[in-house]
Design a protein around this motif. Structure first.
Motif, short mmCIF file in Angstrom:
data_model
loop_
_atom_site.label_atom_id
_atom_site.label_comp_id
_atom_site.label_asym_id
_atom_site.label_seq_id
_atom_site.Cartn_x
_atom_site.Cartn_y
_atom_site.Cartn_z
N PRO A 1 0.81 -1.23 0.00
CA PRO A 1 0.00 0.00 0.00
C PRO A 1 0.84 1.28 0.00
CG PRO A 1 -0.89 -1.58 1.55
CD PRO A 1 0.41 -2.15 1.07
N VAL A 2 1.94 1.29 0.77
CA VAL A 2 2.76 2.50 0.81
C VAL A 2 3.46 2.72 -0.54
CG1 VAL A 2 4.81 3.58 1.81
CG2 VAL A 2 3.07 2.57 3.30
N ALA A 3 3.99 1.64 -1.12
CA ALA A 3 4.65 1.79 -2.41
C ALA A 3 3.67 2.30 -3.47
CB ALA A 3 5.24 0.44 -2.85
N LEU A 4 2.47 1.73 -3.46
CA LEU A 4 1.49 2.13 -4.46
C LEU A 4 1.03 3.57 -4.23
CD1 LEU A 4 -0.25 1.54 -6.85
CD2 LEU A 4 -1.80 0.22 -5.39
N THR A 5 0.88 3.95 -2.97
CA THR A 5 0.50 5.33 -2.67
C THR A 5 1.58 6.29 -3.14
OG1 THR A 5 -0.61 4.49 -0.69
CG2 THR A 5 -0.32 6.87 -0.83
N ARG B 1 -6.14 -3.45 -7.29
CA ARG B 1 -6.91 -4.70 -7.27
C ARG B 1 -6.10 -5.84 -6.67
NH1 ARG B 1 -8.92 -5.67 -13.14
NH2 ARG B 1 -10.50 -6.99 -12.16
N GLY B 2 -4.78 -5.66 -6.57
CA GLY B 2 -3.93 -6.68 -5.97
C GLY B 2 -3.74 -6.51 -4.47
N LEU B 3 -4.34 -5.46 -3.91
CA LEU B 3 -4.20 -5.26 -2.46
C LEU B 3 -5.18 -6.16 -1.72
CD1 LEU B 3 -4.12 -1.35 -2.31
CD2 LEU B 3 -2.19 -2.88 -1.87
N PRO B 4 -4.81 -6.62 -0.51
CA PRO B 4 -5.79 -7.31 0.33
C PRO B 4 -6.97 -6.37 0.58
CG PRO B 4 -3.63 -7.15 1.43
CD PRO B 4 -3.53 -6.41 0.15
N ALA B 5 -8.19 -6.94 0.64
CA ALA B 5 -9.40 -6.13 0.70
C ALA B 5 -9.35 -5.12 1.85
CB ALA B 5 -10.62 -7.03 0.83
N ASP B 6 -8.81 -5.55 3.00
CA ASP B 6 -8.83 -4.64 4.15
C ASP B 6 -7.85 -3.48 4.00
OD1 ASP B 6 -6.78 -6.51 4.26
OD2 ASP B 6 -6.59 -6.34 6.43
N GLU B 7 -6.90 -3.63 3.11
CA GLU B 7 -5.93 -2.56 2.87
C GLU B 7 -6.39 -1.64 1.75
OE1 GLU B 7 -3.18 -1.92 4.40
OE2 GLU B 7 -2.10 -3.74 4.97
N ARG C 1 -7.97 2.75 -2.77
CA ARG C 1 -8.70 2.63 -4.02
C ARG C 1 -9.59 3.85 -4.22
NH1 ARG C 1 -11.32 -3.10 -4.73
NH2 ARG C 1 -9.12 -3.66 -4.56
N ARG C 2 -10.19 4.31 -3.11
CA ARG C 2 -11.04 5.51 -3.21
C ARG C 2 -10.21 6.69 -3.69
NH1 ARG C 2 -13.76 4.27 1.33
NH2 ARG C 2 -12.24 5.46 2.55
N ALA C 3 -9.00 6.85 -3.14
CA ALA C 3 -8.15 7.98 -3.53
C ALA C 3 -7.68 7.85 -4.98
CB ALA C 3 -6.95 8.08 -2.59
N VAL C 4 -7.36 6.63 -5.39
CA VAL C 4 -6.85 6.41 -6.75
C VAL C 4 -7.98 6.54 -7.78
CG1 VAL C 4 -5.93 4.64 -8.31
CG2 VAL C 4 -4.83 5.04 -6.11
N ASP C 5 -9.16 6.06 -7.40
CA ASP C 5 -10.29 6.08 -8.34
C ASP C 5 -10.95 7.43 -8.43
OD1 ASP C 5 -10.02 3.48 -8.97
OD2 ASP C 5 -11.92 2.79 -8.10
N ASP C 6 -10.67 8.30 -7.49
CA ASP C 6 -11.38 9.56 -7.35
C ASP C 6 -11.50 10.30 -8.67
OD1 ASP C 6 -12.56 11.74 -6.20
OD2 ASP C 6 -10.65 12.68 -5.68
N GLY C 7 -12.72 10.40 -9.16
CA GLY C 7 -12.95 11.17 -10.38
C GLY C 7 -12.59 10.43 -11.66
#
Lengths: 241, 241
Positions: free
Chosen positions: B14-18, B119-125, B130-136
């Motif tokens: 999650p940190v790397a992807l963020t 989509r490769g992140l564990p659901a709880d992470e 995903r909300r931030a990445v998908d935003d808009g």
């Protein structure tokens, strides 16, 4: 599109001032964003991007004020499109830090000018616009840029004196725009004269008969106000004004 | 500073992807803001400034996500600093519209890549990121830029075919970065492999034995996803993909 002649109170002052302020904020956004793109490191790049984003936020709030008066964004700014062309041509920076200082000094003068002019608005017209123009003044948006410049100047006395010279050149060109702007936009000259009277009333100063015409006295007063704020701004960066 | 090794869940994904997403948004901000500065007219200048501001808003929300994991903005982005240098060197635009299309195509691929990797992140992470990445997604931030390009292409068929060629060049260079990025950041390669499995599970597809190694199969899948979204994006602008 003559945005100054409609939707802006008796004489269009609020709309003209909103358009001017929004245009100058848009220019400041460009200067800060540009110095983010070619910033020397990631920390500075992020800091200047965020600063540019905050400047744009101010600008969008100003445009929202114009919208409440039924004037669209472009219509409000159009009378001022190109007003900085001479300034830009005369202040072509030689380095990244000169470009950044140009942004800080130019934006500073622009904000101070708009703040002074709001003082010439009738009280019932002024509150909303003054809030938008004053928002975060004097430090919030440019804060990261002034920190970067202050640190650079502190670490390098040669750079500090070059930037001090450069700051004088930029402020000279910026102040040189003011008379031309007032001459081209009588509604702004009217605000400046009213601001001058409001200032005299606040400070209890008696404004004697002007030596030249009233317009010249108003210009001198305005330039001296802008110069004083510029000096404080340079002081905050540790640069000789 | 190895931001991928701390504060980021089991494997730092999650940190790397963020950090990657935030870095790519910062780059997109620069491309859009730059094309605002030299825009041909005030309406376009304002529209692209606002678009750049919205991209930056997304980026700042991503950094806020990193902050909730105890990672500061620069630390999260540092592993990816310079990742676009080759891409930029190979896609030097010859005109303002090419520069703008580079921003739209590059940013589009960047956003699509990050969406696929979430989509490769564990659901709880995954939810917050995903909300931030998908935003808009896909239109909000780049909307004004795509409208400008679509109008320009519609009015000038010669420009339209030049831009179509240019878009192919830009997307080719952008997709070319993906394998290098996954190779340099195994944690992202792990997310890509997990995303591939999640996609197969969602679509009920049976992923047979890969022809080459698994990593190669994952890369092909990812590139085909990004290519499909690119085609849709070019279609929206009336440009041949």
């Amino acid at each position: 599109m003559d945005a100054t002649s409609r939707g802006g109170g008796a004489d269009g002052g609020p709309v003209a001032l909103t358009g001017l302020a929004a245009y100058l904020e848009l220019a400041a956004f460009g200067l800060l964003a540009g110095r983010s793109v070619d910033a020397p490191d990631l920390v500075t790049r992020q800091a200047l991007a965020s600063a540019a984003g905050r400047v744009l936020g101010r600008q969008e709030r100003l445009l929202a004020v114009a919208a409440t008066r039924g004037v669209d964004a472009t219509a409000a700014m159009t009378p001022f499109d190109g007003v900085l062309a001479d300034f830009d041509a005369r202040t072509e920076p030689d380095s990244w830090s000169e470009g950044l200082l140009k942004g800080v000094v130019g934006h500073g003068v622009a904000q101070d000018l708009c703040r002074e002019l709001t003082r010439g608005l009738p009280a019932d017209e002024a509150a909303e616009l003054r809030r938008a123009v004053d928002d975060g003044w004097p430090e919030e948006a440019d804060g990261p840029a002034t920190v970067v410049l202050a640190q650079a100047a502190e670490q390098d006395p040669v750079l500090a004196s070059r930037l001090a010279l450069w700051g004088r050149r930029v402020v000279g060109e910026a102040l040189g725009l003011v008379p031309a702007l007032l001459a081209a936009h009588p509604v702004l000259a009217g605000l400046a004269a009213a601001a001058r009277r409001a200032d005299a009333a606040e400070t209890g100063e008696t404004v004697g008969e002007p030596v030249g015409d009233e317009a010249a006295e108003v210009r001198s007063w305005l330039i001296s106000r802008l110069t004083a704020e510029h000096t404080r701004r340079m002081d905050r960066m540790g640069l000789a004004a």
